[in-house]
Design a protein around this motif. Structure first.
Motif, PDB file in Angstrom:
ATOM      1  N   LYS A  27      -2.148   3.078   8.710  1.00 42.35           N
ATOM      2  CA  LYS A  27      -2.991   3.587   7.627  1.00 42.35           C
ATOM      3  C   LYS A  27      -2.269   3.354   6.292  1.00 42.35           C
ATOM      4  N   SER A  28      -2.982   2.859   5.309  1.00 44.37           N
ATOM      5  CA  SER A  28      -2.339   2.560   4.029  1.00 44.37           C
ATOM      6  C   SER A  28      -3.338   2.754   2.905  1.00 44.37           C
ATOM      7  N   ASN A  29      -2.864   2.630   1.672  1.00 38.62           N
ATOM      8  CA  ASN A  29      -3.752   2.674   0.512  1.00 38.62           C
ATOM      9  C   ASN A  29      -3.917   1.285  -0.094  1.00 38.62           C
TER      10      ASN A  29
HETATM   11  C1  LIG Z   1      -2.785   7.370  -0.439  1.00 32.82           C
HETATM   12  O1  LIG Z   1      -3.234   7.990  -1.641  1.00 32.82           O
HETATM   13  C2  LIG Z   1      -3.424   9.388  -1.507  1.00 32.82           C
HETATM   14  C3  LIG Z   1      -4.046   9.884  -2.804  1.00 32.82           C
HETATM   15  O2  LIG Z   1      -3.547   9.176  -3.921  1.00 32.82           O
HETATM   16  C4  LIG Z   1      -2.096  10.065  -1.207  1.00 32.82           C
HETATM   17  O3  LIG Z   1      -2.293  11.446  -1.066  1.00 32.82           O
HETATM   18  C5  LIG Z   1      -1.576   9.485   0.097  1.00 32.82           C
HETATM   19  O4  LIG Z   1      -0.310  10.018   0.378  1.00 32.82           O
HETATM   20  C6  LIG Z   1      -1.499   7.986   0.028  1.00 32.82           C
HETATM   21  N1  LIG Z   1      -1.165   7.467   1.340  1.00 32.82           N
HETATM   22  C7  LIG Z   1      -0.248   6.533   1.532  1.00 32.82           C
HETATM   23  C8  LIG Z   1      -0.037   6.104   2.968  1.00 32.82           C
HETATM   24  O5  LIG Z   1       0.385   6.050   0.639  1.00 32.82           O
END
Ligand SMILES: *[C@@H]1O[C@H](CO)[C@@H](O)[C@H](O)[C@H]1NC(C)=O
Ligand SMILES: *[C@@H]1O[C@H](CO)[C@@H](O)[C@H](O)[C@H]1NC(C)=O
Ligand SMILES: *[C@@H]1O[C@H](CO)[C@@H](O)[C@H](O)[C@H]1NC(C)=O
Ligand SMILES: *[C@@H]1O[C@H](CO)[C@@H](O)[C@H](O)[C@H]1NC(C)=O
Ligand SMILES: *[C@@H]1O[C@H](CO)[C@@H](O)[C@H](O)[C@H]1NC(C)=O
Length: 400
Positions: A27-29
């Motif tokens: 899972k990633s952003n």
């Molecule tokens: C993705 O973004 C959300 C909100 O900005 C943050 O809470 C989360 O930790 C992030 N996840 C990763 C895997 O970086």
């Protein structure tokens, strides 16, 4: 017939690897870059119909299914779509590559200066994973990529040009053992090698699934044939996630990511555009399996771009709407839009996957609730076990 034998062989070698991690990444952003191009692909013959109207003439596929009515699962032909021998396969590929190069040079010389634009070639490839953890299986997987994808790609995209040396060696040697006076693989002259080399601005990739490779024990396929010359066997684990109308369409996202890395490494970090990727079912608006397939494969693509630094510039989902699917006729549906083939107007309705894709394109990323570990949409076994002529498909697709 050949394929049937092949498939039975597949079932008898059930692969002992149920604990496979299919994920293309955690899972990633990650998001798609600003200049990344999204699209939806389709093919004229699969949706247009009307092969005999307005001066449009028969294509090779119209001819193939008209002269072989049992070719498709449902006996359909593309003549009314939303209104796929012993042939000389090496000669066919040879002429195709020369013709491709001539068109590229024509475009480059005459049309690019006026219109701009880019021109490339789309090749269909599975990922090849070694069947077991042996050096022989590792060799078979690499040989598959070099002699299938590489058969067409090496002459155009490699620094050396020409057919892959592995393919030349195998066919030359086999032809000699079979007492041919010369190799069944035609030879390019040094001028032709140069004429073909580099004739693409990008690498178009059609990708759907993954196979497990091993070296053949004895002769495989018809004698003579490309399959027999190369001498490798490919199978899939029937337990791999899938619930597709196309039983070969197993959901293996890590294979997509590894294939993109292999192409980048093998062909000098060439710009890649994914020109086809998608999933087939029987019908329905609530296509959870297709939605999950797209999420998993796009997740793998994001990791390919951000972590592996694969040079991918675009992605085109296959396909815009349900269509005439080669040897599957109208049985298999790949569309983001459902087509009611019974209705006079061939009414189109957006599926859940159309909404998913539209949200990916606008947000440049995957939905918040996407879970890379979730394969529950595919928990059923594959549904129908009708052998297909898949072995021939990559070539037909390329010929269109
Ligand atoms: C993705 O973004 C959300 C909100 O900005 C943050 O809470 C989360 O930790 C992030 N996840 C990763 C895997 O970086
Ligand atoms: C699954 O594979 C991905 C990518 O190869 C890796 O990042 C992840 O840690 C793996 N997950 C598990 C549970 O092994
Ligand atoms: C595969 O083989 C290599 C070396 O032969 C070994 O190091 C590795 O542990 C093996 N992996 C598995 C999953 O058996
Ligand atoms: C090729 O010729 C040799 C020598 O005449 C013969 O022994 C062999 O069986 C032939 N091979 C094939 C495949 O016909
Ligand atoms: C089909 O299309 C025609 C022309 O647009 C329209 O008048 C008709 O109502 C449509 N029929 C159906 C069943 O949707």
């Amino acid at each position: 017939m050949n394929t049937l034998i092949f498939f039975i062989a597949g079932l008898s070698h059930i692969w002992n690897g149920d604990a496979v991690n299919f994920s293309g990444g955690l899972k990633s952003n990650y998001t798609f870059p600003k200049d990344f191009v999204f699209g939806v692909s389709t093919a004229a013959i699969q949706i247009e119909g009307a092969s005999n109207e307005d001066g449009k003439t028969e294509s090779i596929w119209d001819n193939l299914v008209r002269t072989n009515p049992k070719f498709t699962k449902d006996g359909s032909t593309p003549a009314v779509a939303a209104d796929s021998h012993g042939i000389a396969e090496y000669l066919c590929a040879h002429n195709l590559l020369k013709a491709h190069a001539s068109v590229y040079h024509l475009f480059d010389r005459q049309y690019r200066p006026i219109y701009g634009g880019k021109i490339g070639m789309s090749l269909d490839s599975n990922w090849a994973e070694p069947k077991g953890n042996t050096s022989s299986d590792v060799k078979a997987a690499e040989l598959y990529l070099k002699t299938h994808l590489g058969w067409y790609a090496h002459p155009v995209y490699s620094s050396e040009g020409n057919y892959p040396p592995e393919l030349i060696k195998l066919v030359d040697e086999k032809s000699r053992l079979q007492n041919y006076t010369r190799s069944r693989l035609p030879k390019f002259t040094p001028e032709e090698v140069e004429h073909i080399k580099g004739t693409a601005d990008f690498f178009g990739l059609n990708h759907y699934t993954t196979y497990l490779l091993s070296m053949a024990d004895g002769e495989v396929g018809q004698i003579p044939s490309h399959e027999n010359d190369v001498g490798i066997v490919r199978v899939q684990n029937p337990k791999w996630p899938s619930m597709s109308s196309s039983d070969w369409l197993k959901v293996v996202p890590f294979g997509f990511r590894r294939l993109l890395a292999w192409i980048s490494k093998t062909y000098n970090n060439v710009p890649i555009i994914v020109t086809e990727n998608g999933y087939a079912d029987f019908s329905g608006i609530h296509d959870t399996a297709r939605v999950t397939y797209y999420c998993h494969y796009l997740n793998a693509l994001l990791h390919a771009i951000h972590e592996d630094k694969s040079n991918v510039h675009g992605y085109f989902a296959w396909s815009l709407m349900d269509n005439w699917e080669w040897d599957d006729g109208f049985v298999s549906r790949f569309g983001l839009y459902l087509v009611d083939f019974e209705s006079k107007n061939k009414t189109r309705t957006a599926k859940d996957s159309a909404r998913l894709y539209s949200s990916v394109v606008s947000s440049r990323g995957l939905p918040d609730n996407y879970d890379p570990e979730d394969y529950s949409a595919f928990s059923g076994a594959s549904t129908i076990l009708i052998p297909t002529v898949l072995l021939l498909l990559p070539m037909y697709r390329l010929l269109l």
